[in-house]
Design a protein around this motif. Sequence first.
Motif, PDB file in Angstrom:
ATOM      1  N   LEU A 171       4.481  68.082 -26.379  1.00 20.34           N
ATOM      2  CA  LEU A 171       3.724  69.285 -26.711  1.00 20.34           C
ATOM      3  C   LEU A 171       4.463  70.181 -27.702  1.00 20.34           C
ATOM      4  CD1 LEU A 171       2.013  70.023 -23.298  1.00 20.34           C
ATOM      5  CD2 LEU A 171       0.864  69.580 -25.448  1.00 20.34           C
ATOM      6  N   PRO A 172       5.741  70.490 -27.473  1.00 20.11           N
ATOM      7  CA  PRO A 172       6.398  71.316 -28.499  1.00 20.11           C
ATOM      8  C   PRO A 172       6.720  70.544 -29.776  1.00 20.11           C
ATOM      9  CG  PRO A 172       7.890  70.931 -26.649  1.00 20.11           C
ATOM     10  CD  PRO A 172       6.570  70.334 -26.263  1.00 20.11           C
ATOM     11  N   PHE A 173       7.291  69.373 -29.624  1.00 20.56           N
ATOM     12  CA  PHE A 173       7.872  68.740 -30.821  1.00 20.56           C
ATOM     13  C   PHE A 173       6.874  67.929 -31.631  1.00 20.56           C
ATOM     14  CE2 PHE A 173      11.395  69.515 -27.896  1.00 20.56           C
ATOM     15  CZ  PHE A 173      12.121  70.387 -28.689  1.00 20.56           C
ATOM     16  N   LEU A 174       5.868  67.363 -30.986  1.00 22.42           N
ATOM     17  CA  LEU A 174       4.874  66.623 -31.765  1.00 22.42           C
ATOM     18  C   LEU A 174       3.671  67.513 -32.104  1.00 22.42           C
ATOM     19  CD1 LEU A 174       4.959  63.145 -29.961  1.00 22.42           C
ATOM     20  CD2 LEU A 174       6.191  63.887 -31.993  1.00 22.42           C
ATOM     21  N   GLY A 196       7.161  75.148 -29.548  1.00 23.84           N
ATOM     22  CA  GLY A 196       7.352  74.219 -30.661  1.00 23.84           C
ATOM     23  C   GLY A 196       7.071  74.883 -31.996  1.00 23.84           C
ATOM     24  N   MET A 197       6.023  75.715 -32.017  1.00 22.88           N
ATOM     25  CA  MET A 197       5.688  76.383 -33.280  1.00 22.88           C
ATOM     26  C   MET A 197       6.815  77.318 -33.712  1.00 22.88           C
ATOM     27  SD  MET A 197       1.704  77.192 -32.556  1.00 22.88           S
ATOM     28  CE  MET A 197       1.365  78.087 -34.050  1.00 22.88           C
ATOM     29  N   LEU A 198       7.450  77.968 -32.722  1.00 17.31           N
ATOM     30  CA  LEU A 198       8.564  78.851 -33.069  1.00 17.31           C
ATOM     31  C   LEU A 198       9.755  78.045 -33.579  1.00 17.31           C
ATOM     32  CD1 LEU A 198       8.371  81.373 -30.104  1.00 17.31           C
ATOM     33  CD2 LEU A 198       7.879  81.854 -32.485  1.00 17.31           C
ATOM     34  N   MET A 199       9.986  76.901 -32.927  1.00 18.82           N
ATOM     35  CA  MET A 199      11.138  76.076 -33.343  1.00 18.82           C
ATOM     36  C   MET A 199      10.891  75.376 -34.672  1.00 18.82           C
ATOM     37  SD  MET A 199      12.648  74.395 -29.869  1.00 18.82           S
ATOM     38  CE  MET A 199      11.177  74.096 -28.926  1.00 18.82           C
ATOM     39  N   SER A 239      13.368  80.373 -34.294  1.00 19.59           N
ATOM     40  CA  SER A 239      13.613  79.031 -33.748  1.00 19.59           C
ATOM     41  C   SER A 239      14.435  79.139 -32.471  1.00 19.59           C
ATOM     42  CB  SER A 239      14.362  78.177 -34.755  1.00 19.59           C
ATOM     43  OG  SER A 239      13.618  78.101 -35.944  1.00 19.59           O
ATOM     44  N   PHE A 240      15.400  80.061 -32.490  1.00 23.42           N
ATOM     45  CA  PHE A 240      16.244  80.244 -31.312  1.00 23.42           C
ATOM     46  C   PHE A 240      15.415  80.749 -30.130  1.00 23.42           C
ATOM     47  CE2 PHE A 240      19.096  83.051 -28.823  1.00 23.42           C
ATOM     48  CZ  PHE A 240      19.927  82.069 -28.320  1.00 23.42           C
ATOM     49  N   TYR A 241      14.524  81.726 -30.404  1.00 17.61           N
ATOM     50  CA  TYR A 241      13.669  82.218 -29.327  1.00 17.61           C
ATOM     51  C   TYR A 241      12.740  81.122 -28.815  1.00 17.61           C
ATOM     52  CZ  TYR A 241      15.362  86.871 -30.409  1.00 17.61           C
ATOM     53  OH  TYR A 241      16.168  87.954 -30.600  1.00 17.61           O
ATOM     54  N   GLY A 242      12.276  80.283 -29.747  1.00 16.35           N
ATOM     55  CA  GLY A 242      11.447  79.149 -29.351  1.00 16.35           C
ATOM     56  C   GLY A 242      12.207  78.233 -28.406  1.00 16.35           C
ATOM     57  N   LEU A 243      13.477  77.993 -28.749  1.00 18.76           N
ATOM     58  CA  LEU A 243      14.306  77.132 -27.901  1.00 18.76           C
ATOM     59  C   LEU A 243      14.464  77.761 -26.518  1.00 18.76           C
ATOM     60  CD1 LEU A 243      16.177  74.603 -27.806  1.00 18.76           C
ATOM     61  CD2 LEU A 243      18.050  76.133 -28.410  1.00 18.76           C
ATOM     62  N   LEU A 244      14.722  79.077 -26.510  1.00 19.11           N
ATOM     63  CA  LEU A 244      14.870  79.775 -25.224  1.00 19.11           C
ATOM     64  C   LEU A 244      13.591  79.656 -24.389  1.00 19.11           C
ATOM     65  CD1 LEU A 244      16.712  83.171 -25.828  1.00 19.11           C
ATOM     66  CD2 LEU A 244      17.585  81.071 -24.809  1.00 19.11           C
ATOM     67  N   LEU A 245      12.454  79.869 -25.055  1.00 18.23           N
ATOM     68  CA  LEU A 245      11.175  79.776 -24.347  1.00 18.23           C
ATOM     69  C   LEU A 245      11.004  78.377 -23.770  1.00 18.23           C
ATOM     70  CD1 LEU A 245       8.387  80.961 -23.610  1.00 18.23           C
ATOM     71  CD2 LEU A 245       7.562  80.245 -25.844  1.00 18.23           C
ATOM     72  N   ARG A 290       2.208  74.022 -36.774  1.00 17.51           N
ATOM     73  CA  ARG A 290       2.758  75.071 -37.642  1.00 17.51           C
ATOM     74  C   ARG A 290       2.863  74.592 -39.087  1.00 17.51           C
ATOM     75  NH1 ARG A 290       6.928  79.252 -36.772  1.00 17.51           N
ATOM     76  NH2 ARG A 290       7.076  80.292 -38.778  1.00 17.51           N
ATOM     77  N   ASP A 291       3.305  73.317 -39.228  1.00 13.80           N
ATOM     78  CA  ASP A 291       3.500  72.826 -40.593  1.00 13.80           C
ATOM     79  C   ASP A 291       2.171  72.564 -41.295  1.00 13.80           C
ATOM     80  OD1 ASP A 291       5.498  71.973 -42.583  1.00 13.80           O
ATOM     81  OD2 ASP A 291       4.367  70.083 -42.450  1.00 13.80           O
TER      82      ASP A 291
END
Lengths: 562, 185
Positions: free
Chosen positions: B101-104, B42-45, B4-10, B110-111
């Motif tokens: 795009l990431p959050f929706l 988003g998928m990572l986060m 999730s952290f790497y996703g945030l960084l990306l 992913r879910d």
Amino acid sequence: MKMEADLIAGFKEKTNKMLGFYTEDAKLSKSYIAVAFIALLVGGFLGLLQGLNRAGLLELPTWFNYYQVLTAHGLLLILVLTAFFTIGYFYAALSHNLGGLLPKVRKLAWIGFYVKLVGFVLAVIPILMNEASVMYTFYPPMAAHPVFYIGLALIVVGVWLCCIGAFIQVANWRKNHKGQHVPILSYFATGVFVLLFFALMFVAVEVLFMIIPWVFGWVDTINVMVARTLFWAFGHTLVNIWYLTAVSAWYVVVPKIIGGKRWSDLLTRVVVIALVIMNITGGFHHQIIDPGINAVVKFMHVFMSLAIGFPSLMTAFALFAVFERTARRKGGKGLIGWWKKMPWGDVRFLAPFIAMLSFIPAGAGGIAQSTNQLDQVVHNTMWIVGHFHLTLGMSVVMTFFGISYWLVPFISNRVLTPQINRLGVIQTWIWTIGMICMSGAMHYVGLLGSPRRTSYTTYGDHATALGWDPYLMLLAVGGTLLIVGVILQVYAVFNMMFFAPKGETEFPIAEEEDNATKTPYLTERWGIWIVVMLIVVAMAYVIPLTEFIVNAPPGSPPFKTW
Amino acid sequence: MNQSFYGLLLWIFLVAPPVANFMESVMVIHMHMQMPMLVIAGMLMARFFQKRFSGFFEIWNSNGVPGITLFIVIMVYWMLPRTMDEALTSHLVEGFKFISLPFLAGISLRDSWKKLNSFGKNSIIISFTVLFLGLGWLYIWSPVQLCNNYLVFQQVTLGWGFLTTSIGMVVYLGYNFFIDPSAYE
């Protein structure tokens, strides 16, 4: 009496099978390896002629000029030697690992063998007639005689047949060994054949749909940028296929020879997958100087090229880990004192080890060249030739030599004698010194501006050009040492193939470490990795290719520059 | 947590103005690199949100269908030439791009993906393949400029991007259809 003979023959066959030796398959590999080393001998002599010419020591006759020699040298060493060795070696591995080749696979490989030979003969004829002095590339607007391209197309078909054979062999083994990982050397073989299969598609499109219609005069012009791009999508991948072949021996064979174990199966397989996925797109860094590709795209490709360096760093890490662990287990001590415990007198270790070491400067040079600004300085100079000889002539070929000292005895049912081992060690050192002289001189004289793809000239005794002479002389000295190396090596190979004492030689494959973690099965799902590879290729090629085609210039007619 | 952290960084990297400006300057990189990478971020986060709000996902996305529907809506929305244009002209819409795009799309993909059965998964891939073929055809052969911000030539490049991606998906579908994994595994 007959019954007894049959019994002995049957017993022999059984022992061979236990050792993973199959007579028919060995004959196949032996033929491939023999052709590879004959090509080395002839190609090596042609290389010597070039080296002596570049040093100003030898004027080549008009009926066999520098560019003809260069074309033949390139064709023999970068196509015939490498392709035949790679296929011979990996087919031996597939046979040994996977319980013998299937009859249809063996047949495919034999058909491939002859198709390649016919193609090669067809390609050589126009070279000898000075109708194809295009310096062995499919690089418009220089155009060779059509027969040259037909010959090369046949070589492509021959290699494809071997790829398909390998796929059938691996798929069949997997069907009979559900849920198991393909043995590691065959896994490398799969990766190499996947890369070959796809890389050859680019060059097949170039040769069949662009160059052949153009050289026959069916179309007037060719889109030079598209052709060059397709060429390098193949060319760069081919270079990395040799490298991946050499790497397979570093990971799998060298640890066994030094009495160690493989360090990480997962890391090894990830390196193979990463190289397969990222390789084809590397072609662009050969085109940094080409016009028609804008700076943004070139910038993007710096990342794509440098990405390929990453698995190499993983390789360096893994291999030195193996060396250190093995040496310490044998009682090696100190920060670097453990080096003394390595088997320096064993050519099967020494040759690949020096090959690995040479990859450190070779890889660093490659990174320099894929950087736009640095490449501007060296692109059309002897530096590139030096780089190529350091990577192919040292990292790859010395590994091939090292492999030959156990592979040739293995497939010939003979043994490596201490005499031949000693000869091999001497050969390795001669080759090392020769290549350092030659490639070092090439690198340096390139920095001073000496151009590549050019026969000897002093440019009207221009002071700068005269300043290159001492280095070019060193180049010729290196070249002369190398031909001594070639003769020793070819002698050793044919000695081991036909004259060495009979006996059994082991196919050295290191085992995993005892506490190794289980490799996830995902590494075997080639379908997924191939799709990822195709998408990465699309990412890299769609932008520039669309630009070359949509905004195409008028195109070029064929040129015969010689 | 790590991913999730790497996703945030990306995500931060992608939103950073120099990176965003560069990626948006080429149409095909805008749609085929920036947008998918935002979804990947988003998928990572997603892992963080799945842990934090596990009840929410259980109630609202028990079989994966609502999530994947949201994903499809967001993706299709961003494939319209008009919306891409607007993202370049209006900061508000650009902001919506970086969030939607990431959050929706990313999180719901992913879910939902693992909750779908193979029929659902294949239908999604098939519909996206068809959509990509259609859009490829549209962008390549459209005689007019579809985006005010990009030249027709860029549009053609994007069209080929769609077609080659769909070829990749066809190969994948073929692999899934013709190769029976149980024969090997």
